[in-house]
Design a protein around this motif. Structure first.
Motif, PDB file in Angstrom:
ATOM      1  N   LEU A  56       8.144   3.490   1.724  1.00 31.17           N
ATOM      2  CA  LEU A  56       9.362   2.991   2.363  1.00 31.17           C
ATOM      3  C   LEU A  56      10.306   2.372   1.339  1.00 31.17           C
ATOM      4  CD1 LEU A  56       7.867   1.362   5.586  1.00 31.17           C
ATOM      5  CD2 LEU A  56       9.177   3.482   5.447  1.00 31.17           C
ATOM      6  N   GLN A  57       9.736   1.690   0.360  1.00 28.59           N
ATOM      7  CA  GLN A  57      10.564   1.095  -0.691  1.00 28.59           C
ATOM      8  C   GLN A  57      11.295   2.172  -1.483  1.00 28.59           C
ATOM      9  OE1 GLN A  57       8.459  -0.759  -3.945  1.00 28.59           O
ATOM     10  NE2 GLN A  57      10.037  -2.316  -4.229  1.00 28.59           N
ATOM     11  N   GLY A  61       0.816  -1.210   0.000  1.00 27.78           N
ATOM     12  CA  GLY A  61       0.000   0.000   0.000  1.00 27.78           C
ATOM     13  C   GLY A  61       0.845   1.253   0.000  1.00 27.78           C
ATOM     14  N   ARG A  62       0.241   2.355   0.432  1.00 25.19           N
ATOM     15  CA  ARG A  62       0.907   3.652   0.368  1.00 25.19           C
ATOM     16  C   ARG A  62       2.188   3.705   1.197  1.00 25.19           C
ATOM     17  NH1 ARG A  62      -4.002   7.285   2.183  1.00 25.19           N
ATOM     18  NH2 ARG A  62      -4.272   5.417   3.472  1.00 25.19           N
ATOM     19  N   GLY A 119      18.302  -8.536   7.561  1.00 26.16           N
ATOM     20  CA  GLY A 119      17.806  -7.179   7.704  1.00 26.16           C
ATOM     21  C   GLY A 119      16.413  -7.145   8.311  1.00 26.16           C
ATOM     22  N   PRO A 120      15.875  -5.948   8.506  1.00 26.71           N
ATOM     23  CA  PRO A 120      14.567  -5.809   9.147  1.00 26.71           C
ATOM     24  C   PRO A 120      13.425  -6.227   8.232  1.00 26.71           C
ATOM     25  CG  PRO A 120      15.359  -3.662   8.421  1.00 26.71           C
ATOM     26  CD  PRO A 120      16.482  -4.636   8.188  1.00 26.71           C
ATOM     27  N   ILE A 121      12.315  -6.582   8.856  1.00 28.27           N
ATOM     28  CA  ILE A 121      11.080  -6.890   8.134  1.00 28.27           C
ATOM     29  C   ILE A 121      10.075  -5.806   8.516  1.00 28.27           C
ATOM     30  CG2 ILE A 121       9.271  -8.590   7.728  1.00 28.27           C
ATOM     31  CD1 ILE A 121      11.281 -10.707   8.862  1.00 28.27           C
ATOM     32  N   LEU A 122       9.816  -4.890   7.626  1.00 24.96           N
ATOM     33  CA  LEU A 122       8.970  -3.732   7.910  1.00 24.96           C
ATOM     34  C   LEU A 122       7.520  -4.087   7.594  1.00 24.96           C
ATOM     35  CD1 LEU A 122      11.234  -0.966   6.292  1.00 24.96           C
ATOM     36  CD2 LEU A 122      11.420  -2.046   8.550  1.00 24.96           C
ATOM     37  N   VAL A 123       6.685  -4.140   8.622  1.00 22.49           N
ATOM     38  CA  VAL A 123       5.305  -4.594   8.473  1.00 22.49           C
ATOM     39  C   VAL A 123       4.391  -3.376   8.339  1.00 22.49           C
ATOM     40  CG1 VAL A 123       3.458  -5.986   9.453  1.00 22.49           C
ATOM     41  CG2 VAL A 123       5.855  -6.622   9.860  1.00 22.49           C
ATOM     42  N   CYS A 124       3.785  -3.215   7.164  1.00 23.54           N
ATOM     43  CA  CYS A 124       2.986  -2.022   6.854  1.00 23.54           C
ATOM     44  C   CYS A 124       1.563  -2.389   6.462  1.00 23.54           C
ATOM     45  CB  CYS A 124       3.651  -1.230   5.724  1.00 23.54           C
ATOM     46  SG  CYS A 124       5.380  -0.859   6.023  1.00 23.54           S
ATOM     47  N   SER A 131      -0.705  10.569   1.144  1.00 23.75           N
ATOM     48  CA  SER A 131      -2.078  10.823   0.700  1.00 23.75           C
ATOM     49  C   SER A 131      -2.548   9.842  -0.366  1.00 23.75           C
ATOM     50  CB  SER A 131      -2.211  12.256   0.174  1.00 23.75           C
ATOM     51  OG  SER A 131      -1.946  13.186   1.205  1.00 23.75           O
ATOM     52  N   LYS A 132      -1.684   9.585  -1.348  1.00 22.14           N
ATOM     53  CA  LYS A 132      -2.030   8.686  -2.436  1.00 22.14           C
ATOM     54  C   LYS A 132      -0.841   7.806  -2.763  1.00 22.14           C
ATOM     55  CE  LYS A 132      -5.270  11.912  -4.666  1.00 22.14           C
ATOM     56  NZ  LYS A 132      -5.569  12.688  -5.899  1.00 22.14           N
ATOM     57  N   LEU A 133      -1.128   6.638  -3.328  1.00 21.99           N
ATOM     58  CA  LEU A 133      -0.080   5.719  -3.722  1.00 21.99           C
ATOM     59  C   LEU A 133       0.888   6.407  -4.672  1.00 21.99           C
ATOM     60  CD1 LEU A 133       0.705   2.690  -3.348  1.00 21.99           C
ATOM     61  CD2 LEU A 133      -0.431   2.257  -5.524  1.00 21.99           C
ATOM     62  N   GLY A 134       2.165   6.372  -4.330  1.00 16.37           N
ATOM     63  CA  GLY A 134       3.180   6.966  -5.186  1.00 16.37           C
ATOM     64  C   GLY A 134       3.547   8.392  -4.841  1.00 16.37           C
ATOM     65  N   GLU A 135       2.744   9.046  -4.008  1.00 15.01           N
ATOM     66  CA  GLU A 135       3.061  10.416  -3.610  1.00 15.01           C
ATOM     67  C   GLU A 135       4.071  10.413  -2.469  1.00 15.01           C
ATOM     68  OE1 GLU A 135      -0.210  12.914  -2.736  1.00 15.01           O
ATOM     69  OE2 GLU A 135      -0.983  12.902  -4.800  1.00 15.01           O
ATOM     70  N   PRO A 136       4.925  11.450  -2.408  1.00 12.66           N
ATOM     71  CA  PRO A 136       5.897  11.504  -1.298  1.00 12.66           C
ATOM     72  C   PRO A 136       5.192  11.737   0.026  1.00 12.66           C
ATOM     73  CG  PRO A 136       5.948  13.544  -2.582  1.00 12.66           C
ATOM     74  CD  PRO A 136       5.073  12.586  -3.336  1.00 12.66           C
TER      75      PRO A 136
END
Length: 281
Positions: free
Chosen positions: A25-26, A19-20, A48-53, A104-109
């Motif tokens: 994070l990626q 998701g957003r 490494g860490p496993i970031l759960v979002c 705010s939206k997928l792909g936005e900073p």
């Protein structure tokens, strides 16, 4: 995929959730992250860490898809009261992040949730991977503090009070935005803050939550309401709704249920009344 300017310093991670937040994070990484969807297996041999979002209700599925030897590398970005779930799964002092930023939206900073009372930023990380998480967020232009357990718990409790109070008050007024709640219904917010804060005190006294909290000397700073209203102004466009009830308002309501079942007065009758008004309970 674009990467952040300082991404070379970022520790590669498994990111669970597409998701957003997961995508954001990626994009802060160096291109070496592994992005997996909810329920997809997490590899045993990816260091490494496993970031759960993911959403809170998906956490059981995430845990089942993660090899047990790697549970100590899980880093949870979820809002709400996770401590009972951690304890039920034997996760102990799990790594956590309080994400005071918005996508705010997928792909936005992401937009950093810096406030007029905390211009240095409020996002915080705790645990063995806290410094790696902070470095990733810094690479993305966001603030992040690394805190010890006591300081992190204080801030986590404050954020839970914020999200529980503001979402509930907003839902009572036809889904007003967070900014509208802070500006037009501040009195109700402060009532909710006061009641929910009192319930935290009750929980501590009854040993219902974080049993060693008092012994560690955790004390809330003054003006909690003003601090949380300042954050509301920073994210004024956020919509409001009572969501993920079990993890937020539901924890407070469980204290009310327990008290009533024992023949004691409801410690938070206003909170209970508003939940019933909205037909949440």
């Amino acid at each position: 995929m674009a990467t952040a300017p300082n991404a070379a310093k970022v520790t590669p991670a498994v990111i669970v959730g597409v998701g957003r937040v997961g995508r954001a994070l990626q994009e802060m990484g160096s291109g070496q992250d592994l992005l997996v969807k909810r329920g997809e297996p997490v590899p045993l041999d990816f260091e490494g860490p496993i970031l759960v979002c993911t959403r809170n209700d998906d956490l059981d599925a995430v845990l089942e898809a993660t090899p047990k030897p790697r549970w100590s590398d899980l880093v949870f970005f979820q809002n709400g009261m996770l401590e009972p779930w951690f304890q039920s799964k034997g996760l102990g002092d799990a790594d956590q992040v309080l994400a005071y930023f918005a996508v705010s939206k997928l792909g936005e900073p992401p937009t950093d949730g810096k406030t007029d009372t905390n211009p240095e930023g409020l996002t915080a990380a705790y645990g063995k991977w806290a410094s790696a998480v902070a470095a990733r967020l810094h690479a993305g232009g966001l603030s992040c503090k690394v805190l010890d357990k006591k300081a992190f718990q204080k801030q986590m409790l404050e954020k839970l009070i914020w999200i529980s109070a503001f979402m509930l008050v907003g839902a009572r007024h036809s889904g007003a935005t967070v900014g509208a709640v802070e500006k037009e219904f501040r009195y109700e917010v402060f009532l909710a803050h006061d009641f929910l804060f009192s319930m935290w005190c009750l929980a501590l006294l009854q040993n219902l939550l974080l049993q060693q909290l008092q012994k560690k000397g955790i004390v809330f700073k003054e003006a909690i309401g003003e601090r949380l209203c300042a954050y509301a102004r920073a994210v004024a466009h956020f919509p409001t709704a009572v969501k993920e009830f079990k993890w937020r308002n539901g924890w407070f309501y469980s204290l009310s249920e327990k008290a009533v079942s024992e023949g004691k007065p409801d410690p938070c009758p206003l909170h209970t009344s508003w939940l019933k008004e909205l037909k949440v309970v």
